[in-house]
Design an enzyme around this catalytic site. Structure first.
Site, PDB file in Angstrom:
ATOM      1  N   GLY B  98       0.814  -1.199   0.000  1.00 46.38           N
ATOM      2  CA  GLY B  98       0.000   0.000   0.000  1.00 46.38           C
ATOM      3  C   GLY B  98       0.848   1.249   0.000  1.00 46.38           C
ATOM      4  O   GLY B  98       0.551   2.220  -0.682  1.00 46.38           O
ATOM      5  N   ASP B 211      -1.950  -7.662   8.700  1.00 42.59           N
ATOM      6  CA  ASP B 211      -2.034  -7.885   7.247  1.00 42.59           C
ATOM      7  C   ASP B 211      -1.458  -9.256   6.907  1.00 42.59           C
ATOM      8  O   ASP B 211      -0.625  -9.375   6.003  1.00 42.59           O
ATOM      9  CB  ASP B 211      -1.303  -6.751   6.512  1.00 42.59           C
ATOM     10  CG  ASP B 211      -1.652  -6.731   5.024  1.00 42.59           C
ATOM     11  OD1 ASP B 211      -2.710  -7.277   4.647  1.00 42.59           O
ATOM     12  OD2 ASP B 211      -0.867  -6.171   4.240  1.00 42.59           O
TER      13      ASP B 211
END
Lengths: 191, 883
Positions: B98, B211
């Site tokens: 990201g 994550d």
């Protein structure tokens, strides 16, 4: 001025300019302008060409560097983006004016050409037309003009624009729709 | 305001916006309605609408600065290749996240052959990204684990961009690796357990990964999995500044297929969120597909699916065969929508996988009788198990017709034998089995009701009375003995034990020399003593235990070599010592426990790790710890407990489901933690975390049991209190809210139970204090007010209770503090601040008044001295501002 002084300076200046101090805002804009130019040239150096310019990244990088090692405050960032929108607009308009003047044979531009090298290829006429129409919109609806400035000159998304202006995303969308129609009509009338 | 009164531009704007929101064919009719007699307004709006149509689809105002296209981004990345960062030359891009970009890199010195990964920020990073980047660096610096990619170096490149140098893992994502190497299910699970160990290690360093997904779990050529990318990981103890912002950011960067429901909802991610993500990975690893197919869904649709839809149970990869039930259950438990129903820790998840591989019963099994009985019979292929099953089948049928059955003597004997089997044999056999509480209650209730009915006719049958005494004893044990898995009714337990004790006393009076009756009476008295002591009546407890001990001593003299008798004596002696310690007779109490400990140690030397002896010895250590703690001899407490904890851990491996054993371990851990708070706070913290792990496991397997819930609450409350002392308010809040949740449940089940209410009020008050420290004034006020309400509701029943009255004052004082906190915050409006000061003063005064009343009655306790001083200071501060 040492780097350390510059660091504390930018934070103080940002706050003063947010508080309405015009001199402080001019200083911030000058610093920001220099920084943006430096950063953009570096980007270009990596890129090879300046077809587009990721202003959002540019502005944030500039902000971080000007903020030095200090952890940037959220409020400062918002002020910074507001000022940055102004700076970007001035830079682009100035540059477009100079090039237009040069093309029309108004003499040698008073800044070296390479100074605009870092800017994306823009239609000078369009930039100037938008700028002038925006000045007229500003008189009518200040917030709509800010929305256009942030979205067009800094390339912020709707959500980010809403955040900087402290309004809802729906408001930004509505403002953007009307402002575009208004600017379109205004540019048509003045061309 | 009417349209007419608005400035012209406002009217244009509003009319335009409304018209624009309508389909174009409706606009004329709308303008007819909206602009009667205002041709100017109408013309303006129409002209703008026309311009709007013209500009739509055009690129007027298309920013020249829009985000670069993917191709341009790649070009930019390509341009970086070959540049030098630190001492490393960047090679190809191996990962994109990201916010970050990961390059493989080589040392500029060709003799250095180590390959590394260099992680840097993406070009269009945001300030939040930078913060997270630094956070990742800090997190990785804390982590040293063979299955976590190591941080080698970090720095800032020439262009001002920060970078991290990481261990380069030349491997493939976990799921791909399993597929490529054709791993069997068992091999896959083993590999996954290693991954769990790495995640658990992170959790133990108070780091949540947030994550977890196969692409962040690479398996190297050496077959060793490595955890990567702590880019959005979070330090649990940090974040007091801006947890909400962090969560918002987290939301933007979540990976849809692997993020937990709470991450979707934007709530704080916890270690249980990682459990969920691991559940998704496990599902994929076992079945080759993901629990939810989110392809083509919008964010809102994906959120709905992840938060609401229960996935189909996984089926074996490729073959489509059924997976073992336990594996399905383990996966689905990890994937529970409700975090509280998931495994409490990754260690637990791994433990269940290990148990599954070893053919042991898993913790995640729902509390179904068939499963428990199934595993129970499988492991105890003895007669008792078979009898239990037969008895179970008969309970509904035969016992229900017991009344008719009792009409003939032959049937009477049959039914009586059955009732006894149910009550004594089976009850004892399943006493330490988890998840049996509800079942046991039914069993004991039916059998006792039945024996009660029989006893009416046969008052003069001593054998029947002995059976009845045993039945009442079992019932007491079940109903509320804190020593066993119980239903939480201490008063009920005392009544049952009293009944049993009086029956035993009668029996003994009939035959004073009968060794069996003497032994039975001593045992029942000792039980009653323990229950009374738990209820605060140590004086009666000492009398009863003393008498039981004398009886047992006399018996020992008659039977000198009997180890069972010796063990029993030692146990009662240690209990007597404990009551004395609590009654303020420290020296004789410690002497009792010392003698008992020596006796138990010598018995244990002969039969090492014998279960009941080990449990008695652990109890003795717990009792001694109380005495040592009262004398502030904390180091001795640690010495006392450590060998016991080690033994119980050892035994626990052979008896994974033995309820009493794990509860005893828990008791030791809590005692140990309390002592370590004075000696080694970080270790105390770890000890409490271990206690929480153990108690969560117990709740998971035995949730009906009040004792397990109470243990869980108290483990969290200990942890929360310690964190509060350490001024770690954010994690303290997490622990205390866990504690208060369980305490509220307990209090709701049994509002008569004083200590549950008191514990709940204390947790709420502490949470209020932590919230006030974090400047969350509204929450602080809410919590302190809730604490006051709980105390007040208890007042009705406990008017004379000094502790509750004094603690009510403490809660009021905390409420005063919360109001004062808001009043003193510069962000609070002046008027509000004035009102808050007045409320604060009222609460302070009520608190002080309460303590003064107690003092007048001579019941003030030193305990509250500092709270009183605090209240006085607070009141003075508030009054000085009001004047």
């Amino acid at each position: 001025m040492t780097a350390g002084e510059a660091d504390s300076d930018i934070t103080r200046l940002l706050r003063e300019s947010a508080g309405g101090d015009a001199a402080a805002r001019d200083r911030v804009m000058a610093m920001l302008y220099d920084e943006l130019r430096r950063r953009a040239r570096f980007q270009r150096h990596l890129h090879g060409r300046a077809q587009t310019l990721n202003t959002t990244a540019l502005v944030h990088e500039a902000f971080l560097r000007l903020g030095g090692g200090a952890q940037p405050q959220w409020q400062d960032r918002i002020h910074f983006l507001r000022v940055a929108a102004r700076v970007m607009r001035n830079v682009l308009v100035d540059h477009a004016r100079r090039r237009t003047a040069a093309k029309r044979g108004g003499g040698v531009p008073d800044v070296p050409y390479e100074d605009g090298e870092w800017l994306p290829e823009l239609k000078d006429g369009e930039v100037l037309a938008i700028h002038e129409a925006l000045e007229r919109l500003e008189a009518l609806d200040e917030r709509q003009a800010r929305v256009v400035e942030l979205r067009y000159f800094v390339g912020l998304e709707v959500a980010e624009t809403a955040e900087v202006l402290g309004v809802s995303a729906a408001t930004v969308k509505r403002d953007w729709t009307l402002a575009r129609a208004w600017l379109q009509r205004d540019i048509e009338r003045h061309s | 305001m009417t349209q007419q009164a608005l400035p012209e531009w406002e009217r244009i704007r509003r009319t335009f916006e409304e018209a624009e929101s309508l389909p174009s064919e409706e606009r004329t009719a709308f303008l007819d309605r909206a602009c009667p007699g205002q041709p100017g307004l109408r013309a303006e709006v129409e002209s703008l609408l026309a311009a709007h149509e013209r500009v739509t689809g055009q690129d007027l105002l298309a920013s020249p600065f829009a985000a670069p296209s993917a191709a341009e981004e790649r070009e930019f990345e390509a341009a970086r290749i070959g540049t030098v960062v630190g001492s490393y030359r960047l090679c190809e891009v191996v990962g994109r996240g990201g916010m970050g970009l990961v390059h493989r890199a080589e040392h500029v010195d060709p003799r250095m052959t180590q390959r590394v990964a260099v992680k840097c920020l993406r070009r269009d990073f945001r300030p939040d990204d930078l913060r997270r980047f630094r956070e990742e660096q800090r997190i990785l610096a804390r982590l040293e684990h063979p299955n976590i990619a190591r941080l080698l170096d970090a720095g800032v490149a020439e262009d001002g961009m920060p970078f991290l140098i990481l261990e380069y893992v030349d491997g493939m994502p976990l799921t791909e690796y399993a597929r490529a190497h054709g791993l069997t299910t068992s091999q896959r699970i083993e590999l996954f357990e290693t991954v769990c160990a790495a995640v658990q290690a992170a959790h133990e360093s108070l780091i949540v990964h947030r994550d977890l997904k196969p692409s962040n779990i690479l398996v190297g050529r050496d077959g060793r999995p490595r955890l990567l990318d702590f880019g959005i990981a979070k330090l649990l103890e940090e974040g007091s500044g801006e947890p909400a912002a962090l969560t918002r950011t987290g939301q933007h960067v979540l990976t849809p297929e692997y993020a937990s429901p709470e991450q979707y909802r934007g709530e704080t991610a916890s270690t249980r969120s990682d459990v969920y993500s691991l559940g998704v990975v496990l599902y994929e690893l076992l079945s080759g597909r993901r629990p939810h197919d989110l392809a083509g869904l919008t964010a809102a649709q994906a959120e709905r699916v992840v938060c609401e839809e229960t996935p189909r149970p996984p089926r074996a990869a490729g073959t489509g065969r059924e997976l073992a039930d336990d594996l399905v259950l383990i996966t689905m438990t990890a994937l529970s929508k409700d975090g509280a129903r998931r495994y409490a820790s990754v260690a637990q998840l791994a433990e269940d996988l290990r148990r599954h591989r070893g053919g042991l019963p898993i913790l995640a099994r729902p509390d179904t009788l068939t499963y428990r009985t199934g595993k129970f019979v499988a492991r105890n292929r003895g007669a008792i198990a078979a009898a239990a099953l037969v008895a179970l089948a008969l309970v509904a049928g035969v016992v229900a017709t017991a009344r008719q059955a009792a009409q003939t003597e032959r049937r009477f004997e049959q039914v009586r034998a059955l009732a006894n089997t149910l009550l004594v044999d089976i009850q004892d056999e399943i006493r330490d089995q988890p998840g049996m509480t509800t079942f046991r209650r039914k069993l004991v209730e039916r059998a006792t009701a039945h024996l009660d009915g029989l006893s009416g006719d046969t008052r003069d049958d001593p054998a029947l009375r002995a059976e009845l005494a045993a039945a009442y004893e079992k019932l007491g044990e079940l109903e509320g003995d804190p020593q066993f898995a119980s239903l939480g009714n201490l008063a009920g337990a005392i009544a049952r034990y009293r009944h049993a004790d009086s029956l035993r006393a009668l029996l003994l009076a009939e035959a004073p020399a009968d060794p069996a009756r003497r032994r039975a009476r001593a045992s029942t008295s000792a039980r009653l003593a323990m229950a009374l002591s738990w209820n605060g009546d140590n004086d009666s407890a000492m009398v009863l235990a003393g008498r039981a001990l004398a009886e047992l001593a006399a018996l020992s003299r008659a039977l000198p070599g009997d180890p069972v008798l010796r063990a029993h004596s030692a146990r009662v002696r240690s209990e007597l010592g404990w009551y004395r310690i609590w009654a303020g007779q420290a020296e004789p109490g410690m002497e009792d426990t010392r003698v008992a400990a020596a006796a138990l140690d010598s018995l244990l030397a002969r039969s090492p790790d014998e279960l009941e002896l080990s449990l008695a010895r652990a109890d003795c250590a717990i009792y001694r710890s109380d005495g040592l703690k009262f004398a502030a001899r904390y180091a001795n407490v640690v010495e006392e407990l450590e060998p016991q904890i080690a033994r119980l851990e050892r035994l626990g491996r052979d008896h994974p489901l033995h309820v009493r054993l794990h509860r005893k371990r828990l008791g030791c851990l809590k005692q140990l933690g309390e002592a370590l708070e004075w000696l080694d706070p970080p270790r105390a913290l770890r000890t409490y975390e271990e206690a929480i792990r153990v108690s969560r496991e117990q709740v998971l397997v035995d949730g009906d049991n009040f004792s397990t819930r109470r243990n869980l609450a108290s483990s969290y409350s200990h942890l929360g209190g310690l964190l509060l002392d350490q001024r770690r308010y954010e994690p303290a809040l997490v622990a205390l809210s866990e504690a208060s949740e369980a305490q509220r449940w307990l209090f709701e089940q049994d509002a008569q139970n004083h200590s549950d209410g008191s514990n709940l009020a204390t947790s709420l008050m502490w949470m209020g204090q932590a919230s006030a420290k974090l400047s969350r004034h509204e929450r602080a006020i809410e919590l302190a007010a809730a604490a006051v309400r709980v105390r007040e509701s208890m007042l009705a029943r406990l008017t004379g209770d000094a502790a509750n009255l004094g603690n009510l004052s403490s809660a009021r004082g905390a409420l005063g503090e919360a109001y004062r906190g808001r009043a003193e915050d510069p962000r609070t409006a002046r008027q509000q601040a004035g009102a808050d000061r007045a409320r604060a003063a009222a609460e302070y005064r009520a608190a002080i008044e309460g303590w003064e009343r107690l003092e007048k009655e001579g019941r003030r306790m030193e305990f509250w001295a500092s709270s009183i001083a605090n209240c006085r200071r607070g009141l003075a501060a508030v009054e000085s501002r009001t004047r």
